[in-house]
Design an enzyme around this catalytic site. Structure first.
Site, PDB file in Angstrom:
ATOM      1  N   ASN A 213     -21.102  25.751 -31.671  1.00 52.06           N
ATOM      2  CA  ASN A 213     -20.243  25.104 -32.540  1.00 52.06           C
ATOM      3  C   ASN A 213     -20.092  23.403 -31.689  1.00 52.06           C
ATOM      4  OD1 ASN A 213     -18.289  24.235 -29.770  1.00 52.06           O
ATOM      5  ND2 ASN A 213     -18.510  26.743 -29.775  1.00 52.06           N
ATOM      6  N   ASP A 282     -16.453  32.676 -30.046  1.00 57.07           N
ATOM      7  CA  ASP A 282     -15.763  33.921 -29.986  1.00 57.07           C
ATOM      8  C   ASP A 282     -16.626  35.249 -30.113  1.00 57.07           C
ATOM      9  OD1 ASP A 282     -13.062  32.997 -29.675  1.00 57.07           O
ATOM     10  OD2 ASP A 282     -13.249  32.045 -31.635  1.00 57.07           O
ATOM     11  N   LYS A 292     -38.814  35.909 -34.014  1.00 53.75           N
ATOM     12  CA  LYS A 292     -38.436  35.338 -35.032  1.00 53.75           C
ATOM     13  C   LYS A 292     -37.945  36.085 -36.147  1.00 53.75           C
ATOM     14  CE  LYS A 292     -38.483  31.299 -37.971  1.00 53.75           C
ATOM     15  NZ  LYS A 292     -39.351  30.254 -38.590  1.00 53.75           N
ATOM     16  N   ASP A 311     -13.320  36.927 -22.747  1.00 58.35           N
ATOM     17  CA  ASP A 311     -12.613  35.988 -22.627  1.00 58.35           C
ATOM     18  C   ASP A 311     -12.393  35.502 -21.124  1.00 58.35           C
ATOM     19  OD1 ASP A 311     -10.433  34.039 -22.214  1.00 58.35           O
ATOM     20  OD2 ASP A 311      -9.396  34.640 -24.099  1.00 58.35           O
ATOM     21  N   ILE A 312     -13.511  34.398 -20.738  1.00 59.30           N
ATOM     22  CA  ILE A 312     -13.889  34.070 -19.416  1.00 59.30           C
ATOM     23  C   ILE A 312     -12.455  33.547 -18.732  1.00 59.30           C
ATOM     24  CG2 ILE A 312     -14.831  32.265 -17.916  1.00 59.30           C
ATOM     25  CD1 ILE A 312     -16.921  32.275 -20.535  1.00 59.30           C
ATOM     26  N   LYS A 346      -0.629  30.606 -26.770  1.00 61.61           N
ATOM     27  CA  LYS A 346      -1.816  30.952 -25.907  1.00 61.61           C
ATOM     28  C   LYS A 346      -1.874  31.049 -24.318  1.00 61.61           C
ATOM     29  CE  LYS A 346      -5.356  29.734 -28.024  1.00 61.61           C
ATOM     30  NZ  LYS A 346      -6.574  29.054 -29.046  1.00 61.61           N
TER      31      LYS A 346
END
Ligand code: C5P
Length: 403
Positions: A213, A282, A292, A311-312, A346
């Site tokens: 990202n 995620d 490859k 989820d750390i 959250k």
């Protein structure tokens, strides 16, 4: 940022090739908002001229204790009383040996001795050949200088002007500047160990491709720097980003979310604070192809299956140390709208005492941001500012909550 606005620095140069770096350092101090009074030893003047230092500092250079420009003829008193810090860069082996013995036979050593020791810090940046630096006499002197309250900066390692390679180079001008700026920051996290995640993660599809990202890591790196400036021991677990490591921060580079989780687990037991600023992917591809994946010309596309990453933050927040209050956890939320509601939700979902919300599109890759701090007491906004200022403000908020 004018990190040194209002600060008056006496910049002392003793003899050494590194004097050329002092010119650049002087310029950096001025750019950071400081006023600079340069004082040079006779040896320093063999390496760089007072003309250069005068031009860069905008003030005549002092080098003699008999300088008649001072009305009372006491430059050692006047110059040391005006200073917010005295920085000796470069500090030669000989000059430090003089300081150590309280000798005062030239203006620079005289004003170091004459400084009000409780109010005016003395910071030295050693610079010398590696054999000189490693010599027991020098090491003994450095230890004694520290014991006397002098701030002795580290040295760089690498090629030396003499042609040898090793420890003893003076720190680079930007490193000296970072050290000085850090010196003036309140030590709100002294004695604490802060663990931070930053940047994106990279989830491999095959040896040449992956998903990631657009997190730049800037906010997390700014927090690492601010925590270190506040006196903390800092471990920074960084996803793939092209950012320099903040000075004094221990950096662990990782690629995937699973790597990041392992690195976090390895440090979490020793940490007092965990700040999860990373944009962890995620999902990751269910399998990583060993080779490859080739296009076969048929128009067929590979069927990629994904699995959820751990989820750390939530798992650290659920640990016994976090639950007992020994480890204070801080999460981040990057949202596009309804920041307060999403941040509150959250915070509850992750089980953390403090959740920091920001609007993702308004901050990704930028040097500024605005933060919304949500905790059990309510919400508080840290208005838009550069990320370093915000990071310092966030560190102050966290320190306050630690008590
Ligand atoms: O779930 P979401 O990604 O929105 O939560 C953001 C917060 O959780 C951030 O603090 C981020 O670093 C952390 N996080 C994590 N591990 C994940 C996902 C998010 O630590 N797998």
């Amino acid at each position: 940022m004018s990190d040194l606005a209002g600060k008056h620095i006496v910049l002392g140069l003793s003899g050494g090739v590194a004097c050329y770096k002092a010119a650049e350092f002087c310029r950096a101090l001025i750019k950071a908002g400081a006023t600079v009074q340069v004082v040079m030893t006779e040896a320093a003047e063999h390496f760089i001229t007072p003309v250069t230092m005068q031009a860069l500092s905008g003030r005549p250079v002092y080098s003699s204790q008999w300088d008649a420009r001072e009305g009372n003829n006491m430059p050692h008193i006047n110059l040391s009383r005006e200073a917010d810090a005295i920085v000796i860069a470069p500090a030669s082996a000989d000059f430090m040996a003089k300081l150590l013995h309280g000798r005062a036979d030239d203006l620079l050593s005289l004003l170091c001795l004459a400084r009000p020791i409780e109010r005016v810090p003395l910071i030295v940046a050693p610079a010398m050949n590696r054999e000189m630096y490693a010599h027991p006499a020098t090491q003994r002197n450095l230890a004694q200088l520290r014991a006397d309250g002098t701030v002795v900066l580290g040295v760089g390692s690498g090629d030396q002007a003499c042609g040898e390679t090793g420890d003893g180079r003076m720190l680079e001008p930007h490193e000296l500047l970072d050290e000085l700026i850090a010196h003036f920051q309140p030590k709100r996290l002294a004695g604490r160990h802060v663990l931070i995640t930053a940047g994106p993660t990279f989830e491999a599809i095959d040896p040449v491709r992956g998903i990631t990202n657009r997190s730049s890591g800037k906010m997390g790196f700014a927090i690492a720097r601010a925590a270190r400036e506040a006196g903390a021991q800092v471990t920074l677990v960084a996803g793939p980003v092209a950012l320099p490591t903040p000075r004094g921060v221990q950096r662990v580079d990782v690629q995937s979310a699973l790597d990041m989780q392992r690195a976090v687990q390895a440090s979490a037991d020793a940490a007092d604070v965990f700040i999860a600023a990373a944009a962890v992917a995620d999902w990751r591809p269910a399998t990583e192809a060993g080779q490859k994946i080739k296009k076969d010309g048929s128009g067929a596309v590979p069927a990629l299956a994904f699995v959820e990453n751990p989820d750390i933050l939530a798992s650290v927040a659920a640990s016994a140390r976090a639950q007992s209050g020994a480890l204070y956890c801080v999460g981040f939320a990057a949202e596009s709208h309804d920041l307060l509601a999403h941040a509150q939700a959250k915070r509850a979902r992750k089980g953390v005492p403090l959740l920091v919300g920001n609007i993702g599109p308004d901050t990704f890759g930028l040097d500024h941001n605005a933060l919304l701090l949500v905790d059990a007491q309510g919400a508080r906004e840290l208005p838009r500012a550069d990320k370093h200022s915000l990071a310092r403000a966030l560190v102050a908020e966290i320190a306050q909550r630690l008590g």
